[in-house]
Design a protein around this motif. Structure first.
Motif, PDB file in Angstrom:
ATOM      1  N   PHE A 170       0.699  -1.377  -0.046  1.00  0.00           N
ATOM      2  CA  PHE A 170       0.125   0.027  -0.024  1.00  0.00           C
ATOM      3  C   PHE A 170       0.932   1.243   0.116  1.00  0.00           C
ATOM      4  CE2 PHE A 170      -2.801  -3.065   2.187  1.00  0.00           C
ATOM      5  CZ  PHE A 170      -3.899  -3.303   1.126  1.00  0.00           C
ATOM      6  N   CYS A 171       2.047   1.229  -0.140  1.00  0.00           N
ATOM      7  CA  CYS A 171       3.066   2.385  -0.070  1.00  0.00           C
ATOM      8  C   CYS A 171       4.256   2.084  -1.027  1.00  0.00           C
ATOM      9  CB  CYS A 171       3.461   2.990   1.122  1.00  0.00           C
ATOM     10  SG  CYS A 171       4.275   1.523   1.932  1.00  0.00           S
ATOM     11  N   ASN A 172       5.187   2.980  -1.558  1.00  0.00           N
ATOM     12  CA  ASN A 172       6.102   2.895  -2.205  1.00  0.00           C
ATOM     13  C   ASN A 172       7.435   2.514  -1.486  1.00  0.00           C
ATOM     14  OD1 ASN A 172       5.749   3.275  -4.869  1.00  0.00           O
ATOM     15  ND2 ASN A 172       5.604   5.356  -4.574  1.00  0.00           N
ATOM     16  N   CYS A 173       7.289   2.004  -0.325  1.00  0.00           N
ATOM     17  CA  CYS A 173       8.624   1.635   0.268  1.00  0.00           C
ATOM     18  C   CYS A 173       9.244   0.398  -0.196  1.00  0.00           C
ATOM     19  CB  CYS A 173       8.359   1.344   1.871  1.00  0.00           C
ATOM     20  SG  CYS A 173       7.898   2.998   2.771  1.00  0.00           S
ATOM     21  N   SER A 174      10.418   0.194  -0.364  1.00  0.00           N
ATOM     22  CA  SER A 174      11.058  -0.947  -1.108  1.00  0.00           C
ATOM     23  C   SER A 174      10.858  -2.233  -0.085  1.00  0.00           C
ATOM     24  CB  SER A 174      12.602  -0.681  -1.349  1.00  0.00           C
ATOM     25  OG  SER A 174      13.226  -1.930  -1.739  1.00  0.00           O
ATOM     26  N   ARG A 195      12.956   1.377   6.344  1.00  0.00           N
ATOM     27  CA  ARG A 195      12.130   1.237   5.136  1.00  0.00           C
ATOM     28  C   ARG A 195      10.628   1.619   5.368  1.00  0.00           C
ATOM     29  NH1 ARG A 195      14.818  -2.059   1.147  1.00  0.00           N
ATOM     30  NH2 ARG A 195      16.755  -1.133   0.974  1.00  0.00           N
ATOM     31  N   THR A 196      10.320   2.484   5.828  1.00  0.00           N
ATOM     32  CA  THR A 196       8.951   2.990   6.455  1.00  0.00           C
ATOM     33  C   THR A 196       8.642   4.435   5.816  1.00  0.00           C
ATOM     34  OG1 THR A 196       9.967   3.996   8.525  1.00  0.00           O
ATOM     35  CG2 THR A 196       9.306   1.812   8.352  1.00  0.00           C
ATOM     36  N   CYS A 197       7.239   4.569   5.947  1.00  0.00           N
ATOM     37  CA  CYS A 197       6.875   5.959   5.619  1.00  0.00           C
ATOM     38  C   CYS A 197       5.424   6.146   6.505  1.00  0.00           C
ATOM     39  CB  CYS A 197       6.483   5.980   3.925  1.00  0.00           C
ATOM     40  SG  CYS A 197       5.222   5.054   3.548  1.00  0.00           S
ATOM     41  N   PRO A 198       4.710   7.279   6.285  1.00  0.00           N
ATOM     42  CA  PRO A 198       3.708   7.379   7.052  1.00  0.00           C
ATOM     43  C   PRO A 198       2.582   6.320   6.505  1.00  0.00           C
ATOM     44  CG  PRO A 198       4.351   9.435   6.205  1.00  0.00           C
ATOM     45  CD  PRO A 198       5.293   8.591   5.463  1.00  0.00           C
ATOM     46  N   VAL A 199       2.603   5.752   5.650  1.00  0.00           N
ATOM     47  CA  VAL A 199       1.438   4.953   5.217  1.00  0.00           C
ATOM     48  C   VAL A 199       1.843   3.625   5.951  1.00  0.00           C
ATOM     49  CG1 VAL A 199       0.655   3.298   3.566  1.00  0.00           C
ATOM     50  CG2 VAL A 199       0.925   5.701   2.941  1.00  0.00           C
ATOM     51  N   CYS A 200       2.656   2.790   5.940  1.00  0.00           N
ATOM     52  CA  CYS A 200       3.124   1.717   6.646  1.00  0.00           C
ATOM     53  C   CYS A 200       3.388   1.905   8.235  1.00  0.00           C
ATOM     54  CB  CYS A 200       4.340   0.786   5.819  1.00  0.00           C
ATOM     55  SG  CYS A 200       5.818   1.464   5.660  1.00  0.00           S
ATOM     56  N   LEU A 201       3.698   3.191   8.537  1.00  0.00           N
ATOM     57  CA  LEU A 201       3.787   3.394  10.117  1.00  0.00           C
ATOM     58  C   LEU A 201       2.187   3.486  10.661  1.00  0.00           C
ATOM     59  CD1 LEU A 201       6.827   5.259  10.378  1.00  0.00           C
ATOM     60  CD2 LEU A 201       6.633   2.924  11.119  1.00  0.00           C
TER      61      LEU A 201
HETATM   62 ZN   LIG Z   1       5.834   2.692   3.580  1.00  0.00          ZN
END
Ligand SMILES: [Zn+2]
Length: 496
Positions: free
Chosen positions: A30-34, A46-52
Motif C-alpha cells: 500500500f506504499c512505495n517503500c522498498s 524502510r518505512t513511511c507514513p502509510v506503513c507506519l
Molecule cells: Zn511505507
C-alpha cells in the motif's frame, strides 16, 4: 490388530491449511517503500507514513501485488470475481502500527479453486476455499530471551506492509503427509509463476487446523459432512515455516489428540504454537472467533474491478504440464522428468542444454551429475545458470572423446563448481586430456609384459585377472584412458 491400527480405524484425521505467501514485488502493498532485503536493512528505515499508520496517510494498492494474486488464482483454477474489496481486521499487537491489518474478507480476489496432489501414487484434489491479499505486520525482536523471558522487545516496521497472499484450503487433507505434498507442490507452482522466492526467510508460513472425527462419519468417497466438521473440536497450529515442518508438526498433533481421546479427554479448541527446536506444539491462547476482529470495509480503498485482469494476465507452463511435456517431447522417464522440472530454473537450464545435445545425454548431465553435485554443495541451479556455456563445453568435450566421462564427472565438474574455472583450464591443469590410442596401446603392452602371472591367470580363466590388468593400464594412463576401450584392447592383445 495393533493398538495404533485400531485407533486409525476409529478416527479420521481432518486438516485444513492457511498458507501465507510473501509476494516478490519491489515495493510494499500500500506504499512505495522498498521490500528488497528488508530484514538486512537498518531497522525502521524502510518505512513511511502509510506503513507506519500515521494519521491522515492513505493507502494506494500495488498493481504488481494484484497481478501476482491473479496469477496464483489462475494457477489454482480459481474464480476471479467481478470486483474485490478490502477490509480492516482489528486487533491490537505491537507489530501492527495501525491496530488493524488491511486484508480481504467477503470478496477475496480468488475463490473456489483446487490443486491436485499425489501421495504414494494416489492422486487427490485439494479444494481451495479462497486466496486473498493482505499486508504483513512488522517484526518483534525479544532482547535477552524468548517472548516470555526477554527484558524488553524491539519493534522493526521494515517488514510492515509487505504484500502477502493467504491461501485457505478446504479441510480436505486426511494425513500430515498430504499437507507436505501439497505445500511442496504449491511452492513449485508459485516459483514457476515468478511471484515468490522460496529461499527468502519467512516467504512461506503455514497455520493448520486439525481435528479428529469418528471414522464412521467419513463417507465412502472420503468426504465429511459440514455438520460433523462444525461439531469437531479443532486446534490451530501456528508458526510452521516449511513443508517438512508442516508434516512434523501435524504428525505430533495427531498423536497428541489421539492420546488425549484415548484417555477420555476432550480436545480443547485452541491455538497452539509449533516449537520447531523441541518438536512439539504448545498451547498459546484460546482462539479468537471471527467476531473478535470486527471486520469492516476499508473506506480508503475503492472496490477493485478485477474480472478483466484474468484475461489480460498470462501465466507460464506449470510444473505438471511441463513434466508431462518433458516425457513426451524428450522421451524422459517420469523420475528424470520430475527432477528436471523441480524448479523453473532447472527446467529452463535443461531445455537450453537439450537444444545442443541429445536429450538423454542432456538429462544425464543435468539431472544426475549437475544437480547431484549442486545439492552436495548446498547450491542451486541459479548459482550456475550464467555458466551454461561452460557446462555445455564440458559435455561437448566428453561427447567428442577429449576427456573420459569418469574424469569429467569426478574431477572437472567438481572443480568447476569449487574453483569456478572453465573445463578446458581444469583439463589442462590436471593433465586429464584423453590419451591417444597409440599411447594406450603402449601401456597395454607394458602391463602385459610386467605381469606374466596375471596373464597366465587370465589364460586359465580367472575373471579377476583381466580387471587387474585394466587397473594397471588405468594407473599408467593416470585415468586418461577409457576403461571400456582398455578392456577391449587387452582382450585383443591377450588373444594373439
Ligand atoms: Zn511505507
Amino acid at each position: 490388530m495393533t493398538a495404533q491400527a485400531a485407533e486409525n480405524r476409529e478416527h479420521a484425521v481432518v486438516i485444513g491449511l492457511e498458507v501465507h505467501v510473501q509476494l516478490e514485488t519491489s515495493t510494499k502493498i500500500f506504499c512505495n517503500c522498498s521490500t528488497t532485503a528488508v530484514d538486512d536493512e537498518e531497522p525502521n528505515t524502510r518505512t513511511c507514513p502509510v506503513c507506519l499508520g500515521l494519521p491522515g496517510a492513505l493507502p494506494v494498492l500495488n498493481e504488481g501485488a494484484v497481478e501476482a494474486a491473479v496469477k496464483i488464482g489462475k494457477a489454482l483454477s480459481a474464480d476471479i470475481p467481478e470486483r474485490t474489496t478490502f477490509h480492516r481486521k482489528n486487533y491490537y499487537y505491537p507489530d501492527l502500527p495501525k491496530n488493524f491489518q488491511l486484508t480481504q474478507y467477503d470478496a477475496p480476489i480468488c475463490q473456489q479453486g483446487s490443486l491436485e496432489i499425489s501421495v504414494e501414487g494416489q492422486r487427490r484434489e485439494i479444494g481451495i476455499t479462497r486466496a486473498h491479499l493482505e499486508e504483513d505486520p512488522g517484526s518483534l525482536q525479544h532482547e535477552g530471551g524468548s517472548i516470555d523471558t526477554a527484558d524488553y522487545s524491539l519493534i522493526n516496521y521494515n517488514r510492515a506492509g509487505t504484500p502477502l497472499v493467504e491461501i485457505v484450503t478446504e479441510p480436505d487433507f486426511r494425513s500430515p503427509q498430504e499437507t507436505r505434498a501439497f505445500l511442496a507442490k504449491l511452492e513449485g507452482v508459485l516459483e514457476y509463476l515468478g511471484v515468490f522466492e522460496a529461499t527468502r526467510d519467512g516467504s512461506l508460513r503455514v497455520d493448520a487446523n486439525i481435528s479428529l472425527v469418528e471414522a464412521e462419519d467419513v463417507d465412502e468417497d472420503g468426504s465429511i459432512s459440514d455438520d460433523v466438521l462444525a461439531d469437531a473440536n479443532r486446534t490451530e497450529v501456528k508458526n510452521i515455516s516449511s513443508h517438512k515442518g508442516a508434516e512434523k508438526a501435524l504428525a505430533y498433533e495427531v498423536t497428541r489428540q489421539k492420546n488425549a481421546v484415548r484417555r477420555g479427554r476432550v480436545i480443547e479448541t485452541e491455538t497452539r504454537h509449533w516449537d520447531e527446536s523441541r518438536g512439539i506444539t504448545v498451547s498459546m491462547r484460546s482462539k479468537e472467533s471471527e467476531a473478535d476482529y470486527r471486520y469492516f470495509r476499508e473506506a480508503d480503498l475503492p472496490p477493485l474491478e478485477v474480472a478483466h485482469w484474468k484475461d489480460e494476465i498470462s501465466i507460464p507452463e506449470l510444473p505438471d504440464a511441463r513434466r508431462e511435456r518433458f516425457q513426451s517431447e524428450y522421451g524422459l522417464d517420469s523420475e528424470s522428468a520430475s527432477k528436471l522440472t523441480s524448479t523453473k530454473a532447472v527446467a529452463d537450464f535443461f531445455e537450453a542444454v537439450a537444444e545442443s545435445f541429445d536429450a538423454d545425454l542432456a538429462a544425464t548431465w543435468v539431472a544426475d551429475n549437475l544437480l547431484g553435485e549442486l545439492n552436495y554443495r548446498d547450491m542451486a541451479i541459479t548459482d550456475v545458470e550464467d555458466r551454461l556455456d561452460e557446462f555445455e563445453r564440458l559435455i561437448e568435450l566428453v561427447d567428442s572423446d577429449q576427456v573420459t566421462t569418469k574424469n569429467a564427472e569426478e574431477i572437472v565438474l567438481r572443480e568447476m563448481l569449487d574453483e569456478g574455472d572453465d573445463p578446458a583450464t581444469i583439463i589442462d591443469r590436471e593433465g586429464l586430456g584423453k590419451a591417444d590410442e597409440g599411447e594406450i596401446e603402449g601401456f597395454v603392452s607394458e602391463a602385459i609384459e610386467e605381469n606374466p602371472d596375471a596373464v597366465e591367470d587370465y589364460h586359465n580363466g580367472e575373471g579377476g585377472a583381466l580387471n587387474f590388468l585394466v587397473g594397471q593400464v588405468m594407473q599408467k594412463s593416470q585415468g586418461s584412458a577409457d576403461p571400456g576401450s582398455v578392456n577391449e584392447l587387452l582382450r585383443a592383445e591377450l588373444a594373439e
